[in-house]
Write a protein that holds these residues in place. Structure first.
Motif, PDB file in Angstrom:
ATOM      1  N   VAL A 139      33.313  53.656  16.011  1.00 21.12           N
ATOM      2  CA  VAL A 139      32.671  54.716  16.799  1.00 21.12           C
ATOM      3  C   VAL A 139      33.710  55.684  17.356  1.00 21.12           C
ATOM      4  N   LEU A 140      34.774  55.153  17.959  1.00 21.83           N
ATOM      5  CA  LEU A 140      35.804  56.016  18.550  1.00 21.83           C
ATOM      6  C   LEU A 140      36.483  56.868  17.480  1.00 21.83           C
ATOM      7  N   LYS A 141      36.754  56.272  16.328  1.00 20.99           N
ATOM      8  CA  LYS A 141      37.370  57.027  15.235  1.00 20.99           C
ATOM      9  C   LYS A 141      36.432  58.111  14.739  1.00 20.99           C
ATOM     10  N   HIS A 142      35.153  57.777  14.588  1.00 20.43           N
ATOM     11  CA  HIS A 142      34.152  58.740  14.122  1.00 20.43           C
ATOM     12  C   HIS A 142      34.041  59.923  15.069  1.00 20.43           C
ATOM     13  N   LEU A 143      34.223  59.646  16.371  1.00 23.12           N
ATOM     14  CA  LEU A 143      34.107  60.704  17.379  1.00 23.12           C
ATOM     15  C   LEU A 143      35.434  61.416  17.653  1.00 23.12           C
ATOM     16  N   GLY A 144      36.489  61.028  16.947  1.00 28.06           N
ATOM     17  CA  GLY A 144      37.784  61.683  17.102  1.00 28.06           C
ATOM     18  C   GLY A 144      38.509  61.328  18.382  1.00 28.06           C
ATOM     19  N   TYR A 165      27.789  48.878  22.117  1.00 27.79           N
ATOM     20  CA  TYR A 165      27.215  50.048  22.788  1.00 27.79           C
ATOM     21  C   TYR A 165      27.488  50.011  24.291  1.00 27.79           C
ATOM     22  N   THR A 166      27.324  48.825  24.887  1.00 26.39           N
ATOM     23  CA  THR A 166      27.521  48.710  26.337  1.00 26.39           C
ATOM     24  C   THR A 166      28.963  49.031  26.715  1.00 26.39           C
ATOM     25  N   VAL A 167      29.924  48.537  25.911  1.00 24.76           N
ATOM     26  CA  VAL A 167      31.330  48.866  26.162  1.00 24.76           C
ATOM     27  C   VAL A 167      31.556  50.364  26.015  1.00 24.76           C
ATOM     28  N   CYS A 168      31.038  50.949  24.952  1.00 23.45           N
ATOM     29  CA  CYS A 168      31.227  52.385  24.719  1.00 23.45           C
ATOM     30  C   CYS A 168      30.596  53.214  25.836  1.00 23.45           C
ATOM     31  N   GLU A 169      29.490  52.739  26.359  1.00 21.93           N
ATOM     32  CA  GLU A 169      28.838  53.417  27.480  1.00 21.93           C
ATOM     33  C   GLU A 169      29.781  53.474  28.678  1.00 21.93           C
ATOM     34  N   TRP A 170      30.481  52.364  28.956  1.00 18.88           N
ATOM     35  CA  TRP A 170      31.447  52.346  30.058  1.00 18.88           C
ATOM     36  C   TRP A 170      32.674  53.204  29.750  1.00 18.88           C
ATOM     37  N   LEU A 171      32.904  53.480  28.477  1.00 22.88           N
ATOM     38  CA  LEU A 171      34.015  54.369  28.091  1.00 22.88           C
ATOM     39  C   LEU A 171      33.599  55.832  28.074  1.00 22.88           C
ATOM     40  N   GLY A 172      32.355  56.098  28.440  1.00 24.63           N
ATOM     41  CA  GLY A 172      31.900  57.479  28.532  1.00 24.63           C
ATOM     42  C   GLY A 172      31.263  58.026  27.269  1.00 24.63           C
ATOM     43  N   ILE A 173      30.980  57.163  26.286  1.00 24.29           N
ATOM     44  CA  ILE A 173      30.340  57.617  25.052  1.00 24.29           C
ATOM     45  C   ILE A 173      28.836  57.736  25.289  1.00 24.29           C
ATOM     46  N   LYS A 174      28.261  58.871  24.903  1.00 29.64           N
ATOM     47  CA  LYS A 174      26.827  59.069  25.083  1.00 29.64           C
ATOM     48  C   LYS A 174      26.033  58.267  24.056  1.00 29.64           C
ATOM     49  N   ARG A 175      24.792  57.931  24.438  1.00 28.85           N
ATOM     50  CA  ARG A 175      23.966  57.087  23.582  1.00 28.85           C
ATOM     51  C   ARG A 175      23.771  57.698  22.197  1.00 28.85           C
ATOM     52  N   ALA A 176      23.447  58.979  22.143  1.00 28.20           N
ATOM     53  CA  ALA A 176      23.207  59.634  20.853  1.00 28.20           C
ATOM     54  C   ALA A 176      24.471  59.616  19.996  1.00 28.20           C
ATOM     55  N   GLU A 177      25.635  59.802  20.613  1.00 31.94           N
ATOM     56  CA  GLU A 177      26.898  59.778  19.883  1.00 31.94           C
ATOM     57  C   GLU A 177      27.147  58.391  19.288  1.00 31.94           C
ATOM     58  N   TYR A 233      24.950  55.911  18.523  1.00 33.34           N
ATOM     59  CA  TYR A 233      24.060  55.483  17.447  1.00 33.34           C
ATOM     60  C   TYR A 233      24.206  56.339  16.198  1.00 33.34           C
ATOM     61  N   GLU A 234      24.577  57.592  16.359  1.00 32.52           N
ATOM     62  CA  GLU A 234      24.862  58.409  15.184  1.00 32.52           C
ATOM     63  C   GLU A 234      26.091  57.876  14.461  1.00 32.52           C
ATOM     64  N   SER A 235      27.069  57.377  15.235  1.00 38.56           N
ATOM     65  CA  SER A 235      28.299  56.839  14.655  1.00 38.56           C
ATOM     66  C   SER A 235      28.070  55.465  14.035  1.00 38.56           C
ATOM     67  N   ILE A 236      27.341  54.609  14.741  1.00 35.39           N
ATOM     68  CA  ILE A 236      27.198  53.225  14.276  1.00 35.39           C
ATOM     69  C   ILE A 236      26.319  53.135  13.039  1.00 35.39           C
ATOM     70  N   SER A 237      25.526  54.148  12.768  1.00 32.16           N
ATOM     71  CA  SER A 237      24.661  54.111  11.592  1.00 32.16           C
ATOM     72  C   SER A 237      25.458  54.092  10.294  1.00 32.16           C
ATOM     73  N   SER A 238      26.728  54.512  10.341  1.00 31.64           N
ATOM     74  CA  SER A 238      27.566  54.512   9.138  1.00 31.64           C
ATOM     75  C   SER A 238      28.515  53.309   9.093  1.00 31.64           C
ATOM     76  N   PHE A 239      28.402  52.410  10.079  1.00 35.49           N
ATOM     77  CA  PHE A 239      29.250  51.214  10.094  1.00 35.49           C
ATOM     78  C   PHE A 239      28.762  50.229   9.044  1.00 35.49           C
ATOM     79  N   LYS A 240      29.670  49.734   8.214  1.00 31.80           N
ATOM     80  CA  LYS A 240      29.271  48.852   7.110  1.00 31.80           C
ATOM     81  C   LYS A 240      29.376  47.387   7.491  1.00 31.80           C
TER      82      LYS A 240
END
Length: 461
Positions: free
Chosen positions: A124-129, A282-294, A296-303
């Motif tokens: 997720v973090l890599k996908h979001l740069g 997701y819960t960890v990313c939420e505490w890191l300031g990642i928005k919900r839409a960001e 789930y858009e990122s995790i949809s490409s996780f294999k």
């Protein structure tokens, strides 16, 4: 700094050595055995020891620090020399903490699932740069190393290991990281694989919670009874506590959709454990300031993390997955995941059973009925390994048949026979799940897949 690694050949240790050398430190190291891929990686980095073995002459007062690998014993001659000279000796986790004191430290812990959760967050973090460092225990797709440590990244993601830090330090590795954000996915004591008692094992996780920095955050799986009890026993810690649970989902035509509000997010992974892992990530990313839409858009490409319900190949009708089989419970859950995902197809499961499983008769009993949900079952046991353990092959085969208690099971004892079986098997209407143990039989799973997916007119009898 001048840094010497005692036991530089370990998978994580050699990655740390290379990372520090790239940062400009003067790095040296020694080991009594170095195998691939560590050997090639160290040679390419110019860090391969000039001579294999331990040599106290490697240890001089010019060194600023020693990093001690778990492989090195307490009576190691280089370690004794370093102690004599009073050189600062770090275990691997101690040194990682020293290098990340000024970062937001995110530590993912749990008996299993931690590699997958870390890899999800990294994806997720890599996908979001986003810029981040990381320390993981297994090679992950899209990342060339097990370790990345820089001076600029504000975050470091760490896979937290509950086992001993080194031969001279019986603290758990994850006790040294002092996380700002910690996650515990599950806690399962296994008397066959865990070196300590159940009480001590649980205590390690309680102490891990105590190491979270003041006003830090604990993310935990509130569907795991052991985790809930451990969290309840550490109420006095002044930290935030955020529980998570597996989200609602549906499966349609072999694709899992996760329910997020009114949306249905398609995923490229399968299985309830993976869905629980997504909730934790997701819960960890939420505490890191990642928005919900960001997220789930990122995790949809996780294999997948490597070898955890990992998709291998498909011919458009049948699919092949591989997985890591470390417990009978894992075998059951992985079979269930594939059967649930593809409910209209039958399943052939191949499980590699290592000699340790066979030697421990009481452990073998735990596999009773573990493959009952699979339509066809193959147990692969390497007969050469059995001979090395002085076990009678016929007795082993009889015991396995009796224990697994599967009415459509075949026991195979050499790799050629397994290849022939897959080549003759009519895969129409079947999927394949290949479960390998930690010693891995060294096969090419893609080659297995090709043999399985090649349709034959004559069905296997």
């Amino acid at each position: 700094m001048r840094i010497h690694f005692i036991a530089i050949g370990g998978s994580v240790m050699h990655n740390l050595a290379i990372s520090l050398a790239r940062l400009g430190h003067q790095v040296s190291g020694s080991d009594d055995q170095i195998v691939e891929p560590s050997k090639s990686n160290l040679r390419e980095a110019g860090l391969y020891p000039s001579k294999i073995g331990w040599n106290p002459d490697n240890i001089t007062e010019e060194l600023d620090a020693i990093i001690l690998g778990k492989h090195a014993e307490a009576d190691n001659s280089e370690l004794l020399k370093a102690q004599e000279l009073g050189i600062k000796i770090y275990s691997f986790p101690e040194f990682v903490y020293e290098q990340s004191k000024n970062k937001i430290r995110v530590v993912i812990a749990g008996t299993f699932g931690k590699t997958t959760i870390v890899s999800m967050i990294m994806h997720v973090l890599k996908h979001l740069g986003k810029e981040f460092d990381y320390v993981v225990g297994a090679q992950l797709e899209g990342f060339e190393s097990l370790i990345k440590l820089t001076s600029s990244a504000p975050i470091v993601l760490i896979e937290g290991d509950e086992y001993y830090a080194s031969s001279i330090d019986e603290h758990s590795k994850f006790h040294y990281y002092h996380p700002n954000i910690a996650l515990i996915s599950n806690v399962v004591w296994d008397e066959y694989k865990t070196e300590v008692s159940e009480e001590v094992y649980f205590q390690q996780f309680k102490e891990f919670i105590d190491t979270i920095v003041s006003k830090g955050t604990l993310v935990y799986n509130k569907e795991d009874a052991n985790v809930v009890k451990i969290v309840g026993d550490t109420k006095d810690c002044k930290i935030n506590r955020h529980g998570y649970k597996m989200p609602n989902y549906t499966i349609n035509k072999g694709i899992t959709y996760i329910e997020v509000g009114d949306e249905q997010i398609p995923l490229q992974i399968i299985g309830k454990q993976n869905l629980s892992n997504i909730a934790g990530a997701y819960t960890v990313c939420e505490w890191l300031g990642i928005k919900r839409a960001e997220f789930y858009e990122s995790i949809s490409s996780f294999k997948s993390s490597i070898r955890y319900l990992e998709f291998v190949k498909s011919d458009g009708q049948s699919v092949v997955y591989q997985d890591f089989a470390h417990t009978p419970t894992k075998l059951r859950s992985s079979i269930h995941a594939v059967k649930e995902q593809f409910s209209n197809e039958k399943l052939l499961t191949v499980i590699e059973l290592n000699p340790y499983d066979i030697l421990k008769d009481d452990k073998l009993q735990l596999y009773r009925n573990s493959m009952s949900e699979s339509d066809r079952a193959i147990v692969y046991v390497n007969k050469n390994s059995i001979k090395e353990k002085n076990i009678v092959l016929d007795n082993v085969i009889s015991e396995i048949f009796s224990t697994f208690n599967h009415n459509n099971m075949t026991i195979i004892t050499n790799i050629e026979e397994l290849n022939n079986f897959l080549e003759k098997f009519e895969s129409q209407g079947f999927n394949l799940l290949f479960m390998s143990s930690d010693n891995n039989i060294g096969v090419n799973v893609l080659s297995f897949s090709d043999k399985f997916l090649s349709k034959k007119v004559k069905k296997f009898e």
